[in-house]
Enzyme design. Structure first.
Site, PDB file in Angstrom:
ATOM      1  N   LEU A  75       0.843  -1.214   0.000  1.00 10.90           N
ATOM      2  CA  LEU A  75       0.000   0.000   0.000  1.00 10.90           C
ATOM      3  C   LEU A  75       0.865   1.245   0.000  1.00 10.90           C
ATOM      4  CD1 LEU A  75      -2.632  -1.160   2.625  1.00 10.90           C
ATOM      5  CD2 LEU A  75      -3.076  -0.747   0.211  1.00 10.90           C
ATOM      6  N   GLY A 129       6.568   3.950   4.506  1.00 10.40           N
ATOM      7  CA  GLY A 129       6.822   5.111   5.358  1.00 10.40           C
ATOM      8  C   GLY A 129       8.307   5.211   5.654  1.00 10.40           C
ATOM      9  N   GLY A 130       8.607   5.960   6.678  1.00  8.52           N
ATOM     10  CA  GLY A 130      10.007   6.156   7.062  1.00  8.52           C
ATOM     11  C   GLY A 130      10.697   4.838   7.384  1.00  8.52           C
ATOM     12  N   SER A 156       8.790   1.783   7.666  1.00  5.19           N
ATOM     13  CA  SER A 156       7.848   0.651   7.547  1.00  5.19           C
ATOM     14  C   SER A 156       7.280   0.514   6.146  1.00  5.19           C
ATOM     15  CB  SER A 156       6.705   0.843   8.544  1.00  5.19           C
ATOM     16  OG  SER A 156       6.054   2.066   8.257  1.00  5.19           O
ATOM     17  N   VAL A 183       3.695  -0.905   4.364  1.00  7.41           N
ATOM     18  CA  VAL A 183       2.331  -1.338   4.702  1.00  7.41           C
ATOM     19  C   VAL A 183       1.780  -2.141   3.526  1.00  7.41           C
ATOM     20  CG1 VAL A 183       0.025  -0.603   5.407  1.00  7.41           C
ATOM     21  CG2 VAL A 183       2.015   0.690   6.163  1.00  7.41           C
ATOM     22  N   LYS A 187       1.444  -3.735   8.790  1.00  8.50           N
ATOM     23  CA  LYS A 187       2.534  -2.749   8.793  1.00  8.50           C
ATOM     24  C   LYS A 187       3.803  -3.460   9.252  1.00  8.50           C
ATOM     25  CE  LYS A 187       3.378   2.003  10.224  1.00  8.50           C
ATOM     26  NZ  LYS A 187       2.752   3.216  10.736  1.00  8.50           N
ATOM     27  N   ASP A 209       1.244  13.231  16.197  1.00 12.93           N
ATOM     28  CA  ASP A 209       1.682  13.191  14.796  1.00 12.93           C
ATOM     29  C   ASP A 209       0.486  13.330  13.857  1.00 12.93           C
ATOM     30  OD1 ASP A 209       3.487  13.034  12.757  1.00 12.93           O
ATOM     31  OD2 ASP A 209       3.685  10.847  12.808  1.00 12.93           O
TER      32      ASP A 209
HETATM   33  N1  LIG Z   1      -4.591   0.889   7.801  1.00 10.72           N
HETATM   34  C1  LIG Z   1      -4.248   1.212   6.575  1.00 10.72           C
HETATM   35  N2  LIG Z   1      -5.078   0.924   5.570  1.00 10.72           N
HETATM   36  C2  LIG Z   1      -4.734   1.266   4.309  1.00 10.72           C
HETATM   37  N3  LIG Z   1      -3.614   1.906   3.992  1.00 10.72           N
HETATM   38  C3  LIG Z   1      -2.754   2.211   4.979  1.00 10.72           C
HETATM   39  C4  LIG Z   1      -3.011   1.874   6.311  1.00 10.72           C
HETATM   40  N4  LIG Z   1      -2.019   2.319   7.079  1.00 10.72           N
HETATM   41  C5  LIG Z   1      -1.148   2.899   6.242  1.00 10.72           C
HETATM   42  N5  LIG Z   1      -1.578   2.845   4.994  1.00 10.72           N
HETATM   43  C6  LIG Z   1      -0.903   3.387   3.794  1.00 10.72           C
HETATM   44  O1  LIG Z   1       0.413   2.916   3.804  1.00 10.72           O
HETATM   45  C7  LIG Z   1       1.274   3.930   3.465  1.00 10.72           C
HETATM   46  C8  LIG Z   1       2.423   3.962   4.428  1.00 10.72           C
HETATM   47  O2  LIG Z   1       1.926   4.224   5.712  1.00 10.72           O
HETATM   48  P1  LIG Z   1       2.909   4.603   6.875  1.00 10.72           P
HETATM   49  O3  LIG Z   1       2.082   4.919   8.051  1.00 10.72           O
HETATM   50  O4  LIG Z   1       3.952   3.572   7.039  1.00 10.72           O
HETATM   51  O5  LIG Z   1       3.577   5.771   6.245  1.00 10.72           O
HETATM   52  P2  LIG Z   1       3.655   7.279   6.587  1.00 10.72           P
HETATM   53  O6  LIG Z   1       2.702   7.595   7.681  1.00 10.72           O
HETATM   54  O7  LIG Z   1       3.478   7.992   5.315  1.00 10.72           O
HETATM   55  O8  LIG Z   1       5.137   7.316   7.077  1.00 10.72           O
HETATM   56  P3  LIG Z   1       5.696   7.554   8.524  1.00 10.72           P
HETATM   57  O9  LIG Z   1       5.115   6.468   9.363  1.00 10.72           O
HETATM   58  O10 LIG Z   1       7.135   7.449   8.353  1.00 10.72           O
HETATM   59  O11 LIG Z   1       5.208   8.926   8.846  1.00 10.72           O
HETATM   60  C9  LIG Z   1       0.506   5.213   3.435  1.00 10.72           C
HETATM   61  O12 LIG Z   1       0.398   5.640   2.118  1.00 10.72           O
HETATM   62  C10 LIG Z   1      -0.836   4.901   3.920  1.00 10.72           C
HETATM   63  O13 LIG Z   1      -1.814   5.477   3.088  1.00 10.72           O
END
Ligand SMILES: Nc1ncnc2c1ncn2[C@@H]1O[C@H](COP(=O)(O)OP(=O)(O)OP(=O)(O)O)[C@@H](O)[C@H]1O
Length: 634
Positions: A408, A411-412, A414, A416, A431, A532
């Site tokens: 999906l 992130g920094g 992780s 997903v 995640k 955050d």
């Molecule tokens: N529960 C979820 N359902 C669907 N998509 C998700 C979910 N959680 C995260 N994502 C998607 O996965 C991607 C990465 O999420 P993640 O939270 O790891 O990244 P981030 O918040 O952009 O980075 P960071 O955690 O470093 O701030 C994002 O684009 C987010 O839209």
């Protein structure tokens, strides 16, 4: 005994007999005092018994008068006494029969009652019960009763009649023995009947027992059979379950594969239209650069040509104006154009410029749209590239339960993945937190602490506007996974980037939902600070419900800790909660709606002033400012 019987007998005799008897006795007492008391007493008893006239001498029986008696006395007192004595003897001899005859008239009941009373003393309770049972049966006419009623007691009176007579006493004893025997016989018969009845019952019960035993055996067999069937069924179910899961995951994998193919195909097409990453080689240095696609190139060319046209027209217009001013009041020497002709030509240029301006505006709108598409395309390209580079991209099943599908986003720290929970049969977001192998142990520990805290805080949160955390498990020494509720919509960051300005109504309903989540976090015990909150951490589910996620930086507010005793970061957190929690989010949303960059900048400096010590938050805010505020509002 004799007194009772006598009383009875005397009460039964008629009054005339009684008066005769009284007279006779009176005479005997008066005239023959020599008679023995034994005789007298013997006499008195039968005298109350009804005398048959035949038993008396004819003279006595024929005459009741006083004269007769006197005559008898006079003629021979001795004879009378003798005669009476003989008669009395005869009466006594017969007496053992007579009273019973009388008693028979009085009814069996009394005799039986007497017998029963006598017997009652010698029988124990059980025997008495049996008697009662026997009588009960008599009453219902079941055999024994009829026998008993047919039997008649011997007409002999009990020994009470004449106790002094030996013969009578024997008879009484005999009767008693007889009645005892009779009772014993009756008892035996009853017992025999009862035994035969019980035998019957026992036979019936034995039959019943046999049937029940047979039934039990049948049931046991059935039970064993059912147990075996259940075992077979469970085995089959287990096999089927494994098959089902295999088929399901195969289907999911094939769907995901086709989605991947489709995504890559679309990416290639979009790359042609919107652009691609090209490689530039400068000597030994290779760097990546963006190359616009054909659509963007075309729009840029079109805009460029419009600009050139506009410039050309402007140039012509300028020269027209110059010629017009040079010619003065007369006509143009070269072209011979009059003043009117100059005015018409200027109007043509103006009209053409207006038309080009309209075209330009339209082309610019088109370019903006392309730019948004390009941003999405770049995002998708990055996702595909990350997916291709990921070590989890080959459809693993994690923890024997979560079938990983497509990435999906990254992130920094992780990745997903969209995944399917094969136990709960629902889509989830896995995640995957990877620790960098190059990190020091201290850094790894610190990251793990953050991740575990995130998990511990997040797992307790149950609210419609907060993404649920379902599960948590370790994959290997450097990787662990949190399983989250899957949100199939975009995140708010993508939504905001997709439109130049978000309509106020839409922005308001998003803010309301996020506020509800924040109120929940602030009202529960202990309170939670998200720390955050940004558009990228607001996700939408398939029906557009907004949900907060990413509690990696969140903190628990200890109730009993006053502001004085709090850590520096926590002090900042408290203030941040008030200002950067609700206010910041709404402020950003409002800024996005009003599109006023100056206010956004003001807010950011204000926010940084609140918690300058919190380097992490500052870093986050910085990236926030970079990615969202300046990126969009600038
Ligand atoms: N529960 C979820 N359902 C669907 N998509 C998700 C979910 N959680 C995260 N994502 C998607 O996965 C991607 C990465 O999420 P993640 O939270 O790891 O990244 P981030 O918040 O952009 O980075 P960071 O955690 O470093 O701030 C994002 O684009 C987010 O839209």
């Amino acid at each position: 005994m004799s007194d009772d019987v006598l009383m009875q007998l005397s009460s039964n005799s008629n009054p005339s007999d009684r008066s005769k008897l009284a007279k006779l006795e009176a005479r005997m007492v008066g005239k023959s005092s020599s008679s023995s008391p034994a005789v007298q007493s013997t006499w008195q008893m039968p005298s109350s018994v009804k005398f048959g006239t035949e038993e008396l001498p004819d003279s006595l029986s024929s005459s009741d008068s006083e004269d007769d008696m006197c005559c008898l006395i006079q003629n021979g007192r001795e004879f009378l006494i003798q005669a009476n004595t003989q008669k009395r003897k005869r009466v006594i001899e017969d007496d053992h029969i007579m009273p019973l005859q009388l008693y028979e008239g009085a009814g069996d009941g009394r005799i039986k009652a007497t017998e029963n009373t006598e017997k009652g003393s010698s029988l124990d309770d059980s025997q008495r019960k049996k008697q009662v049972r026997g009588r009960g049966r008599q009453a219902t006419g079941r055999g024994r009763g009829s026998k008993s009623t047919d039997q008649t007691w011997p007409s002999a009176s009990p020994s009470t009649v004449v106790s002094s007579n030996g013969h009578l006493e024997n008879s009484s004893v005999h009767k008693e023995n007889w009645s005892k025997e009779h009772l014993e016989n009756e008892e035996k018969t009853a017992l025999k009947e009862e035994i035969s009845l019980l035998h019957g019952k026992v036979a019936l019960l034995e039959e019943e027992l046999r049937k029940l035993r047979q039934g039990a055996v049948d049931h046991q067999q059935l039970c064993h059979q059912l147990e075996k069937e259940l075992r077979d069924f469970k085995d089959r179910d287990q096999q089927m379950k494994a098959k089902r899961i295999k088929i399901l995951s195969d289907l999911l994998i094939s769907v995901s594969k086709s989605e991947r193919q489709e995504a890559r195909m679309k990416m290639r097409q979009e790359s042609l239209r919107l652009g691609n990453v090209g490689v530039i080689r400068a000597g030994t240095v290779i760097s990546e650069t963006w190359e616009d696609g054909q659509a963007l190139k075309d729009i840029h060319t079109h805009l460029k040509s419009l600009l050139e046209s506009k410039e050309a027209i402007e140039k012509h217009r300028k020269s027209l104006k110059k010629r017009q001013s040079d010619k003065g009041d007369g006509s143009d020497a070269e072209t011979g154009m009059s003043e009117e002709d100059f005015l018409i030509q200027d109007e043509i240029y103006k009209s053409r410029l207006a038309s080009i301006k309209r075209e330009e505006e339209s082309a610019l709108r088109e370019r903006d749209r392309y730019e948004l598409e390009k941003a999405r395309h770049i995002r998708e390209m990055k996702r595909i590239r990350d997916e291709d580079a990921s070590r989890f991209n080959n459809f693993q099943i994690l923890n024997h339960r979560y079938a990983l599908l497509n990435l999906l986003g990254k992130g920094g720290f992780s990745e997903v993945y969209k995944a399917f929970d094969l136990v709960e049969f629902r889509y989830v977001a896995c995640k995957l937190h990877s620790l960098n192998a190059q990190w020091s142990e201290e850094k790894k520990q610190s990251y793990m602490r953050h991740a575990i805290r995130e998990y511990n805080i997040h797992k307790t949160l149950v609210h419609p506007h907060i993404v649920r955390l379902w599960d948590y498990f370790e994959i290997d020494h450097n990787t662990f996974c949190t399983v989250l509720e899957y949100c199939s919509g975009k995140d708010l960051d993508a939504v905001l980037k997709a439109v130049p300005v978000l309509p106020e109504k839409e922005a308001r309903i998003i803010i309301v939902q996020i506020f509800q989540g924040l109120v929940y976090l602030n009202k529960r015990t202990p309170k939670i600070i998200h720390y955050d909150l940004k558009p990228g951490n607001v996700l939408f589910d398939e029906v557009g419900v907004a949900k907060m996620t990413d509690f990696g930086l969140s903190k628990i507010v200890e109730d009993d800790v006053g502001t004085q005793g709090m850590e520096l970061t926590s002090q900042g957190a408290g203030t941040y909660w008030k200002h950067a929690g609700i206010s910041a989010f709404s402020y950003f949303m409002l800024l996005h709606i009003t599109n006023k960059q100056s206010e956004a900048e003001q807010y950011l400096s204000f926010e940084q002033g609140i918690c300058p010590q919190n380097a992490l938050i500052s870093t986050r805010l910085h990236s926030y400012r970079q990615s969202w505020m300046f990126g969009l509002l600038a």
